[in-house]
Design an enzyme around this catalytic site. Sequence first.
Site, PDB file in Angstrom:
ATOM      1  N   GLY A  10       0.556  -1.197  -0.378  1.00 60.41           N
ATOM      2  CA  GLY A  10      -0.609  -0.095   0.054  1.00 60.41           C
ATOM      3  C   GLY A  10       0.824   1.110  -0.243  1.00 60.41           C
ATOM      4  O   GLY A  10       2.066   1.129   0.401  1.00 60.41           O
ATOM      5  N   GLN A  11       0.248   2.616  -0.036  1.00 60.93           N
ATOM      6  CA  GLN A  11       1.101   3.425   0.153  1.00 60.93           C
ATOM      7  C   GLN A  11       1.988   4.292   1.260  1.00 60.93           C
ATOM      8  O   GLN A  11       3.595   3.814   0.545  1.00 60.93           O
ATOM      9  CB  GLN A  11       0.088   4.521  -0.072  1.00 60.93           C
ATOM     10  N   LEU A  12       1.218   3.484   2.489  1.00 61.44           N
ATOM     11  CA  LEU A  12       2.325   4.187   3.195  1.00 61.44           C
ATOM     12  C   LEU A  12       3.212   2.741   3.742  1.00 61.44           C
ATOM     13  O   LEU A  12       4.335   3.352   4.350  1.00 61.44           O
ATOM     14  CB  LEU A  12       1.250   4.260   4.876  1.00 61.44           C
ATOM     15  N   ILE A  37      -3.893 -10.981   7.483  1.00 64.07           N
ATOM     16  CA  ILE A  37      -3.625  -9.935   8.672  1.00 64.07           C
ATOM     17  C   ILE A  37      -4.881 -10.686   9.099  1.00 64.07           C
ATOM     18  O   ILE A  37      -5.175 -11.054  10.562  1.00 64.07           O
ATOM     19  CB  ILE A  37      -3.569  -8.720   9.071  1.00 64.07           C
ATOM     20  N   THR A 101      -7.223   7.027  11.669  1.00 68.04           N
ATOM     21  CA  THR A 101      -7.334   8.030  10.243  1.00 68.04           C
ATOM     22  C   THR A 101      -9.005   8.927  11.124  1.00 68.04           C
ATOM     23  O   THR A 101      -9.436   8.801  12.358  1.00 68.04           O
ATOM     24  CB  THR A 101      -8.946   7.348   9.498  1.00 68.04           C
ATOM     25  N   ASP A 102      -9.266  10.515  10.601  1.00 73.67           N
ATOM     26  CA  ASP A 102      -9.819  11.184  11.120  1.00 73.67           C
ATOM     27  C   ASP A 102     -11.270  10.389  11.004  1.00 73.67           C
ATOM     28  O   ASP A 102     -12.406  11.895  11.504  1.00 73.67           O
ATOM     29  CB  ASP A 102      -9.472  12.711   9.880  1.00 73.67           C
ATOM     30  N   TYR A 125     -16.229   2.959   7.270  1.00 69.74           N
ATOM     31  CA  TYR A 125     -15.133   3.182   8.066  1.00 69.74           C
ATOM     32  C   TYR A 125     -14.376   3.396   9.147  1.00 69.74           C
ATOM     33  O   TYR A 125     -13.714   2.962   9.662  1.00 69.74           O
ATOM     34  CB  TYR A 125     -14.708   3.739   6.904  1.00 69.74           C
TER      35      TYR A 125
HETATM   36  N1  LIG Z   1      -5.446   7.073   2.500  1.00 74.04           N
HETATM   37  C1  LIG Z   1      -5.405   7.398   2.899  1.00 74.04           C
HETATM   38  O1  LIG Z   1      -6.538   9.176   2.674  1.00 74.04           O
HETATM   39  C2  LIG Z   1      -5.749   8.130   4.725  1.00 74.04           C
HETATM   40  C3  LIG Z   1      -5.973   8.319   5.400  1.00 74.04           C
HETATM   41  C4  LIG Z   1      -6.528   8.325   6.814  1.00 74.04           C
HETATM   42  C5  LIG Z   1      -5.847   6.848   7.174  1.00 74.04           C
HETATM   43  N2  LIG Z   1      -5.696   5.834   6.597  1.00 74.04           N
HETATM   44  C6  LIG Z   1      -4.788   4.973   7.284  1.00 74.04           C
HETATM   45  O2  LIG Z   1      -3.657   4.525   6.775  1.00 74.04           O
HETATM   46  C7  LIG Z   1      -3.297   3.505   6.771  1.00 74.04           C
HETATM   47  C8  LIG Z   1      -2.559   3.312   5.508  1.00 74.04           C
HETATM   48  O3  LIG Z   1      -3.320   3.491   3.899  1.00 74.04           O
HETATM   49  P1  LIG Z   1      -2.526   3.642   2.675  1.00 74.04           P
HETATM   50  O4  LIG Z   1      -3.169   4.388   2.213  1.00 74.04           O
HETATM   51  O5  LIG Z   1      -1.299   3.554   2.555  1.00 74.04           O
HETATM   52  O6  LIG Z   1      -4.048   1.727   2.404  1.00 74.04           O
HETATM   53  P2  LIG Z   1      -3.382   1.068   0.986  1.00 74.04           P
HETATM   54  O7  LIG Z   1      -2.874   1.873   0.270  1.00 74.04           O
HETATM   55  O8  LIG Z   1      -5.223   1.076   0.323  1.00 74.04           O
HETATM   56  O9  LIG Z   1      -2.951   0.658   1.354  1.00 74.04           O
HETATM   57  C9  LIG Z   1      -3.695  -1.038   1.693  1.00 74.04           C
HETATM   58  C10 LIG Z   1      -3.014  -2.031   1.573  1.00 74.04           C
HETATM   59  O10 LIG Z   1      -3.317  -3.330   2.962  1.00 74.04           O
HETATM   60  C11 LIG Z   1      -3.756  -4.837   2.036  1.00 74.04           C
HETATM   61  N3  LIG Z   1      -4.762  -5.239   2.395  1.00 74.04           N
HETATM   62  C12 LIG Z   1      -6.172  -5.488   2.524  1.00 74.04           C
HETATM   63  N4  LIG Z   1      -6.279  -6.106   3.333  1.00 74.04           N
HETATM   64  C13 LIG Z   1      -5.433  -6.638   3.925  1.00 74.04           C
HETATM   65  C14 LIG Z   1      -5.489  -8.157   4.664  1.00 74.04           C
HETATM   66  N5  LIG Z   1      -6.898  -8.880   5.424  1.00 74.04           N
HETATM   67  N6  LIG Z   1      -3.820  -8.529   5.525  1.00 74.04           N
HETATM   68  C15 LIG Z   1      -3.361  -7.969   4.568  1.00 74.04           C
HETATM   69  N7  LIG Z   1      -3.200  -6.678   4.253  1.00 74.04           N
HETATM   70  C16 LIG Z   1      -4.803  -6.490   3.597  1.00 74.04           C
HETATM   71  C17 LIG Z   1      -4.453  -3.641   1.179  1.00 74.04           C
HETATM   72  O11 LIG Z   1      -4.469  -4.517   0.007  1.00 74.04           O
HETATM   73  P3  LIG Z   1      -5.143  -4.779  -1.623  1.00 74.04           P
HETATM   74  O12 LIG Z   1      -4.934  -3.844  -2.602  1.00 74.04           O
HETATM   75  O13 LIG Z   1      -5.138  -6.086  -1.928  1.00 74.04           O
HETATM   76  O14 LIG Z   1      -6.402  -5.204  -0.888  1.00 74.04           O
HETATM   77  C18 LIG Z   1      -2.987  -2.730   0.661  1.00 74.04           C
HETATM   78  O15 LIG Z   1      -1.511  -3.442   0.063  1.00 74.04           O
HETATM   79  C19 LIG Z   1      -4.384   2.662   6.679  1.00 74.04           C
HETATM   80  O16 LIG Z   1      -4.424   2.203   8.118  1.00 74.04           O
HETATM   81  C20 LIG Z   1      -5.899   3.812   6.574  1.00 74.04           C
HETATM   82  O17 LIG Z   1      -6.573   3.391   7.007  1.00 74.04           O
HETATM   83  C21 LIG Z   1      -5.374   6.229   4.869  1.00 74.04           C
END
Ligand SMILES: NC(=O)c1ccc[n+]([C@@H]2O[C@H](COP(=O)([O-])OP(=O)(O)OC[C@H]3O[C@@H](n4cnc5c(N)ncnc54)[C@H](OP(=O)(O)O)[C@@H]3O)[C@@H](O)[C@H]2O)c1
Length: 278
Positions: A10-12, A37, A101-102, A125
Amino acid sequence: MKILITGANGQLGRELSKQFNVGENQLLLTDVGDLNITDINEVQLYLNKNRPDLIINCAAHTNVDKCEADFDNAFKINAIGPKNLASAGFAIGAEIVHISTDYVFDGEGSTSLTEFDGTNPQTAYGKTKLCGEELVRNLNPKHYIIRTAWLYGDGNNFVKTMLNLSKTNNSVKVVNDQFGTPTSTAELAKVIVKLVKEKNYGLFHCTCKGQCSWYEFAKEIFRIKGIDIEVIPCSTEEYPRPAKRPKFSVLRNYMLEMTTGDITAEWKEALKEYLSNP
Ligand SMILES: NC(=O)c1ccc[n+]([C@@H]2O[C@H](COP(=O)([O-])OP(=O)(O)OC[C@H]3O[C@@H](n4cnc5c(N)ncnc54)[C@H](OP(=O)(O)O)[C@@H]3O)[C@@H](O)[C@H]2O)c1
């Protein structure tokens, strides 16, 4: 230090994989295909075999509209997954970083929110992410729970969407009555590295500094890139979505300010840096 990153694609996850790849660190990078997980047996087996010192949970169900349509699946990924990592991690003495998250707030206020303001999630969410926070907090005292917002990095995000739209459109309509703080994964990861180094456990807000609307965010993206496109402000009502968006979810990094210091950049600076690295 041996570090497990879940959701590493994922992004982070991608950014942390870079920033923690220093010195003696040994990284275990997993995504859903390697370590799901939500499966407690899989998590226990993996942790007992690999015994990381630190678990960083970047795995999440981040599609807020799809979460609305399937609460149970969102709950499994956003609450049960972190629970499994926290409890199985505790059993082997590992620390855990968990990202939130917010959306745990209702977004109805007008002043920036600290870690001590009351939560009131309005979406599937937000509700499932808040449960995830609580489970991690209760099951592993060596936790760093970090709430962020409006995240962009290497992956799908608002910045990429705007840049893609500009290739085929002369104008874009963007919501101008929701406020938050765009935050790059680079700035967030920098803070996570520091918290871990200092063993500064607890709940932290971490976004870039300042605030804007999505409309202002879009305008700044196009200004920095020198793209000539009309950005038309619109209201939330004009752009209905399955999940309710917070109107005002500007986070204040109060616990960072009060402990280690807030080293995050202004949101426009972080955006400029991100856009200078194509
Ligand atoms: N993006 C935002 O704007 C935002 C804002 C606030 C907080 N956050 C939080 O920041 C964190 C990182 O966000 P991000 O944007 O980096 O998220 P992301 O790009 O959507 O990455 C999430 C990763 O988790 C994987 N995943 C999903 N289900 C899973 C499972 N059961 N077991 C293992 N891996 C799994 C996804 O795989 P698939 O792609 O194959 O499903 C993806 O690679 C998250 O906790 C998110 O809630 C994000």
